[in-house]
Design an enzyme around this catalytic site. Structure first.
Site, short mmCIF file in Angstrom:
data_model
loop_
_atom_site.label_atom_id
_atom_site.label_comp_id
_atom_site.label_asym_id
_atom_site.label_seq_id
_atom_site.Cartn_x
_atom_site.Cartn_y
_atom_site.Cartn_z
N ASN A 49 -0.87 11.32 16.94
CA ASN A 49 -1.11 10.00 16.36
C ASN A 49 -0.08 8.96 16.81
OD1 ASN A 49 -3.31 10.94 14.82
ND2 ASN A 49 -1.94 11.71 13.23
N HIS A 131 10.87 19.22 -14.00
CA HIS A 131 10.74 17.94 -13.31
C HIS A 131 9.27 17.51 -13.22
CE1 HIS A 131 10.92 15.10 -9.85
NE2 HIS A 131 12.08 14.80 -10.38
N GLU A 176 13.64 25.23 -13.55
CA GLU A 176 14.67 24.78 -12.63
C GLU A 176 15.92 25.62 -12.86
OE1 GLU A 176 15.26 20.47 -12.61
OE2 GLU A 176 13.30 20.25 -13.57
N SER A 180 17.86 18.35 -13.91
CA SER A 180 18.30 17.09 -13.33
C SER A 180 18.79 16.07 -14.34
CB SER A 180 17.16 16.47 -12.51
OG SER A 180 16.03 16.24 -13.33
N ASP A 205 12.93 25.92 -9.11
CA ASP A 205 13.32 24.73 -8.35
C ASP A 205 14.84 24.68 -8.31
OD1 ASP A 205 13.81 22.26 -7.28
OD2 ASP A 205 12.50 21.15 -8.62
N HIS A 208 18.95 20.93 -7.64
CA HIS A 208 20.30 20.50 -7.99
C HIS A 208 21.31 21.63 -7.95
CE1 HIS A 208 19.18 16.40 -9.12
NE2 HIS A 208 18.04 16.93 -9.51
N LYS A 239 19.66 15.98 -2.12
CA LYS A 239 20.75 15.92 -3.09
C LYS A 239 22.07 16.26 -2.39
CE LYS A 239 17.24 15.71 -6.06
NZ LYS A 239 15.85 15.53 -5.61
#
Length: 390
Positions: A49, A131, A176, A180, A205, A208, A239
């Site tokens: 593209n 999150h 997590e 966060s 996750d 952090h 992060k």
């Protein structure tokens, strides 16, 4: 705590989720439409593209940059590269997994993973402070039974497992490792222990925790030696690593499944070479500068010590760089943040509905480059503000 050596291949658990992924991939293979990443190729470009030829870094002057600015297409079309494949191999070994898959952001990774990993028969149990990207992924999935458990409460999670984890029903736990907004750390050992007992899969996750915990910034799961108990980990690079993008690490089966079904991977232009190079350099730098992480944790300890010595109240309990002061109400939070900014201190005012009503806060992130003098200045200013929680 013992950390498993990088590159160790973990055994595949024959749970309900694994059987479902195998069935779906085998079905797609029989239908002749199994997706595989194409091998990087060279030649006359009639497939990308890159309509104006700018992705390679060519400016109007004809001058180019060392690395291409754009990937030209999705990884399944023209956007795959040897550089991306090499980074994924490194990430898999570094995070002690069979395979890894790059995504354009942590949001894209969570969205892609949690929208396709469960099916309509799956029960999803998620921490109430997960999150928004994890929640959005669950909402986009075909799941009919999704229930939240109290933040970091293994007891509440077990009650829900007892109620919903029936034989033959896939169960997925989403959480997590470091949250966060609170800066709180999940009880990973307790939760993975429950998951093993009830036959549930676990998604963590590590946004952090990546770069801050674990040898070489591998994250909290790896620091605790729990890689074999976690089905998928999300590592984001925006992060502590200071760049952009994310990766999901897990079994080869999981990664093949995501290549075939994760829409936020399939239908997006890939990360450019510049971004991939920045991720690799960030990992390398963290590995070469272990004192940097030690310095950060020393500052966190100093911050918490000062809170205690000054008798300051209203702070969330956190041993991470995320420190939150509960302020009570959007107006009070905005006012306090404004006062600090007028003194040259930048903080985040986190308001409801981003956080629950009554949990509004100043979110303060500590960094290795902050000084003790800067921390003292911040706390002196907060001490002089007429906030009832201080």
């Amino acid at each position: 705590m013992q950390i498993n050596p990088p590159g160790t291949v973990q055994e595949q658990r024959p749970d309900a989720l694994t059987k479902y992924l195998q069935h779906r991939l085998a079905q797609r293979d029989r239908e002749g439409n199994l997706r595989r990443l194409p091998q990087p190729t060279t030649g006359i470009d009639f497939w990308s593209n890159d309509y104006l030829g700018l992705a390679a870094g060519a400016a109007a002057t004809g001058e180019g940059t060392a690395l291409p600015c754009g990937a030209t297409g999705s990884r399944l079309l023209s956007g795959n590269s040897q550089q991306a494949l090499d980074l994924e191999s490194f990430l898999a070994a570094h995070h002690n997994q069979e395979a890894a898959l790059l995504f354009n952001s942590g949001y894209d990774a969570n969205l892609g993973l949690l929208s396709v990993l469960p099916n309509r028969h799956t029960v999803v149990l998620y921490d109430e402070y997960c999150h928004a990207s994890m929640l959005d992924g669950i909402r986009l999935s075909p799941v009919k039974q999704a229930f939240r458990f109290r933040h970091n409460s293994a007891e509440d999670l077990e009650q829900k497992l007892r109620r919903y984890a029936q034989p033959g029903t896939p169960v997925l736990i989403a959480l997590e490792s470091v949250y966060s907004m609170e800066g709180s750390i999940a009880p990973l050992a307790a939760i993975t222990g429950l998951a093993a007992r009830y036959g549930a899969a676990v998604v963590v996750d590590e946004a952090h925790a990546t770069g801050i915990f674990g040898a070489g910034g591998t994250g909290l799961v790896q620091q605790l030696g729990l890689e074999q108990q976690v089905t998928a980990r999300v590592h984001t690079f925006g992060k502590a690593l200071g760049c952009h993008g994310a990766a999901i690490t897990g079994s080869r089966l999981l990664i093949d499944y995501l290549v075939n079904f994760a829409r936020s991977f399939i239908y997006t232009t890939a990360l450019p070479a510049q971004a991939i190079d920045a991720i690799a350099r960030a990992y390398r730098y963290i590995g070469e500068q272990p004192a940097l992480v030690v310095q950060l944790h020393d500052l966190v300890s100093y911050f918490r010590q000062q809170l205690q010595e000054r008798g300051l109240r209203g702070w969330c309990d956190s041993i991470t760089p995320i420190q939150s002061l509960l302020t009570g109400g959007n107006a009070a939070t905005r006012s306090l943040a404004g006062r600090l900014r007028s003194q040259g201190i930048s903080v985040s005012a986190v308001l409801s509905p981003t956080v629950p009503l009554g949990r509004e806060r100043l979110r303060i992130c500590l960094h290795a480059f902050n000084t003790r003098g800067e921390i003292d200045l911040l706390l002196n200013l907060l001490s002089s503000c007429p906030n009832p929680d201080l």
